[in-house]
Scaffold this motif. Sequence first.
Motif, PDB file in Angstrom:
ATOM      1  N   LYS A 164       0.781  -1.227   0.075  1.00 56.63           N
ATOM      2  CA  LYS A 164       0.181   0.004   0.013  1.00 56.63           C
ATOM      3  C   LYS A 164       0.806   1.359   0.068  1.00 56.63           C
ATOM      4  O   LYS A 164       0.478   2.211  -0.501  1.00 56.63           O
ATOM      5  CB  LYS A 164      -0.905  -0.093   1.331  1.00 56.63           C
ATOM      6  CG  LYS A 164      -1.666   1.139   1.304  1.00 56.63           C
ATOM      7  CD  LYS A 164      -2.722   0.859   2.444  1.00 56.63           C
ATOM      8  CE  LYS A 164      -3.620   2.259   2.657  1.00 56.63           C
ATOM      9  NZ  LYS A 164      -4.488   2.115   4.020  1.00 56.63           N
ATOM     10  N   TYR A 165       2.089   1.316   0.610  1.00 59.16           N
ATOM     11  CA  TYR A 165       2.569   2.542   0.955  1.00 59.16           C
ATOM     12  C   TYR A 165       4.160   2.543   0.117  1.00 59.16           C
ATOM     13  O   TYR A 165       4.718   3.490   0.062  1.00 59.16           O
ATOM     14  CB  TYR A 165       3.107   2.494   2.108  1.00 59.16           C
ATOM     15  CG  TYR A 165       2.041   2.818   3.270  1.00 59.16           C
ATOM     16  CD1 TYR A 165       1.173   3.781   3.155  1.00 59.16           C
ATOM     17  CD2 TYR A 165       1.720   1.677   3.954  1.00 59.16           C
ATOM     18  CE1 TYR A 165      -0.097   3.852   4.037  1.00 59.16           C
ATOM     19  CE2 TYR A 165       0.620   1.602   4.978  1.00 59.16           C
ATOM     20  CZ  TYR A 165      -0.433   2.822   4.806  1.00 59.16           C
ATOM     21  OH  TYR A 165      -1.435   2.873   5.507  1.00 59.16           O
ATOM     22  N   LEU A 166       4.266   1.215  -0.530  1.00 56.66           N
ATOM     23  CA  LEU A 166       5.839   0.970  -1.082  1.00 56.66           C
ATOM     24  C   LEU A 166       6.067   1.896  -2.142  1.00 56.66           C
ATOM     25  O   LEU A 166       7.403   2.757  -2.217  1.00 56.66           O
ATOM     26  CB  LEU A 166       5.960  -0.505  -1.524  1.00 56.66           C
ATOM     27  CG  LEU A 166       7.671  -0.748  -1.846  1.00 56.66           C
ATOM     28  CD1 LEU A 166       8.737  -0.489  -0.769  1.00 56.66           C
ATOM     29  CD2 LEU A 166       7.657  -2.238  -2.236  1.00 56.66           C
ATOM     30  N   ARG A 167       5.283   2.219  -3.018  1.00 57.91           N
ATOM     31  CA  ARG A 167       5.590   2.982  -4.218  1.00 57.91           C
ATOM     32  C   ARG A 167       5.991   4.378  -3.830  1.00 57.91           C
ATOM     33  O   ARG A 167       6.820   4.927  -4.566  1.00 57.91           O
ATOM     34  CB  ARG A 167       4.659   3.004  -5.278  1.00 57.91           C
ATOM     35  CG  ARG A 167       4.561   1.602  -6.174  1.00 57.91           C
ATOM     36  CD  ARG A 167       3.313   1.738  -7.384  1.00 57.91           C
ATOM     37  NE  ARG A 167       3.485   0.499  -7.942  1.00 57.91           N
ATOM     38  CZ  ARG A 167       2.708  -0.672  -7.680  1.00 57.91           C
ATOM     39  NH1 ARG A 167       2.229  -0.656  -6.619  1.00 57.91           N
ATOM     40  NH2 ARG A 167       2.968  -1.619  -8.740  1.00 57.91           N
ATOM     41  N   GLU A 168       5.136   4.955  -2.794  1.00 57.09           N
ATOM     42  CA  GLU A 168       5.332   6.264  -2.447  1.00 57.09           C
ATOM     43  C   GLU A 168       6.541   6.292  -1.749  1.00 57.09           C
ATOM     44  O   GLU A 168       7.223   7.369  -1.890  1.00 57.09           O
ATOM     45  CB  GLU A 168       4.228   6.790  -1.377  1.00 57.09           C
ATOM     46  CG  GLU A 168       4.103   8.373  -1.191  1.00 57.09           C
ATOM     47  CD  GLU A 168       3.105   8.541  -0.237  1.00 57.09           C
ATOM     48  OE1 GLU A 168       2.929   9.877   0.111  1.00 57.09           O
ATOM     49  OE2 GLU A 168       2.159   7.784   0.429  1.00 57.09           O
ATOM     50  N   CYS A 169       7.009   5.598  -0.900  1.00 52.64           N
ATOM     51  CA  CYS A 169       8.234   5.520  -0.330  1.00 52.64           C
ATOM     52  C   CYS A 169       9.607   5.461  -1.041  1.00 52.64           C
ATOM     53  O   CYS A 169      10.338   6.399  -1.004  1.00 52.64           O
ATOM     54  CB  CYS A 169       8.345   4.395   0.790  1.00 52.64           C
ATOM     55  SG  CYS A 169      10.008   4.023   1.431  1.00 52.64           S
ATOM     56  N   VAL A 170       9.524   4.664  -2.267  1.00 55.37           N
ATOM     57  CA  VAL A 170      10.444   4.505  -3.187  1.00 55.37           C
ATOM     58  C   VAL A 170      10.510   5.767  -4.046  1.00 55.37           C
ATOM     59  O   VAL A 170      11.840   6.202  -4.393  1.00 55.37           O
ATOM     60  CB  VAL A 170      10.413   3.144  -4.094  1.00 55.37           C
ATOM     61  CG1 VAL A 170      11.407   3.319  -5.186  1.00 55.37           C
ATOM     62  CG2 VAL A 170      10.549   1.820  -3.162  1.00 55.37           C
ATOM     63  N   ASP A 171       9.428   6.412  -4.274  1.00 54.00           N
ATOM     64  CA  ASP A 171       9.397   7.470  -5.474  1.00 54.00           C
ATOM     65  C   ASP A 171      10.127   8.640  -4.507  1.00 54.00           C
ATOM     66  O   ASP A 171      10.776   9.547  -4.963  1.00 54.00           O
ATOM     67  CB  ASP A 171       8.009   7.817  -5.628  1.00 54.00           C
ATOM     68  CG  ASP A 171       7.468   6.910  -6.604  1.00 54.00           C
ATOM     69  OD1 ASP A 171       8.130   6.237  -7.442  1.00 54.00           O
ATOM     70  OD2 ASP A 171       5.918   6.988  -6.751  1.00 54.00           O
ATOM     71  N   SER A 172       9.993   8.655  -3.360  1.00 45.17           N
ATOM     72  CA  SER A 172      10.645   9.740  -2.698  1.00 45.17           C
ATOM     73  C   SER A 172      11.977   9.725  -2.476  1.00 45.17           C
ATOM     74  O   SER A 172      12.747  10.734  -2.300  1.00 45.17           O
ATOM     75  CB  SER A 172       9.985   9.797  -0.874  1.00 45.17           C
ATOM     76  OG  SER A 172      10.525   8.777  -0.045  1.00 45.17           O
TER      77      SER A 172
END
Length: 327
Positions: free
Chosen positions: A15-23
């Motif tokens: 649920k949160y991984l893409r936002e984390c990696v993008d940052s």
Amino acid sequence: MPKISVIVPVYNVEKYLRECVDSILAQTFTDFELILINDGSQDNSGAVCDEYAIKDERITVIHQKNQGQAAARNNAIAIAQGEWIHFVDSDDLIHPQMLEILYGAVDENTKISMCGLCKGTDSPAGFYSPKSDYSFRKCPVTEKELISMYNDFYQYWVVWAKLIKKDIIEKYLFEPGRIYEDTAVVFKWINETAFINITDEKLYFYRVNPTSTMQVNFSLKNLDRLWAHKEQMNFFDTTDLNEMKKTIYKKYALVCADAYYRLLAKREWANEAKKIKTHLKEFMKNKGKLIELNEDWTFNMVYGVLYPKPIRIIFRLKRFIKKRMGK
């Protein structure tokens, strides 16, 4: 070789991984590698990791059976090429300038730099806004500073919001299988550097995730917290930092009392609660004379475990008389 290795343990956080990696990939400082350790996720987190590895050559993915966060970090450290390490939890975010700012604050005598953080369920408005007027304070690792950091929510206790020299991390790796692994090791890293550069600028977003390791309901595994604090006591007992020792002893007594009350809440843990009570009593016999539980809540927490109310009242009267007599 990249200057910085960013390490992200991944477990069931699709649920949160893409936002984390993008940052992380949006960093203004680009000379880094990103190591994603898929720790046996049962959702699509592993597939997301592989998806990003195809898009960006700076990303390395490790797939392993579930071993826990400590082992995941150790396995990433073993292959990290950077001279500096930055840890990010897989449901958190970092500001685009975080690596640039923290890297600009380190030198041969400053092996750790830290920043401020914000926390919540979603990143606050303006979190990604450019930073230009930040400042650092260079803190010598003295007993006074150690106590100050010890009392802070994150500076002393956790791996994130920091840039750390790899060689001091390798000296003190995480204990596999533990859930308070950072509490048992970060303080050792801090004691390996002469200075720490700290900015209060909030460059790290800590997501309060109700499914994360530290947010789940109390279980016997949470008794690892006592082990972590024992690690700190054992370390500082070899030093002459007496005020630091007193600070740690007081915290340990509170941690024991907290564990006791939590264990007491369930009938099946009654024997464990008795063990904690016996241990706390012995601890206070040996170390309690070195600390003063000044605040009422600390007194009630610890002595509430050890003694019935009439005896606690006697202790309070003795403390009151000593105070009035100036002793």
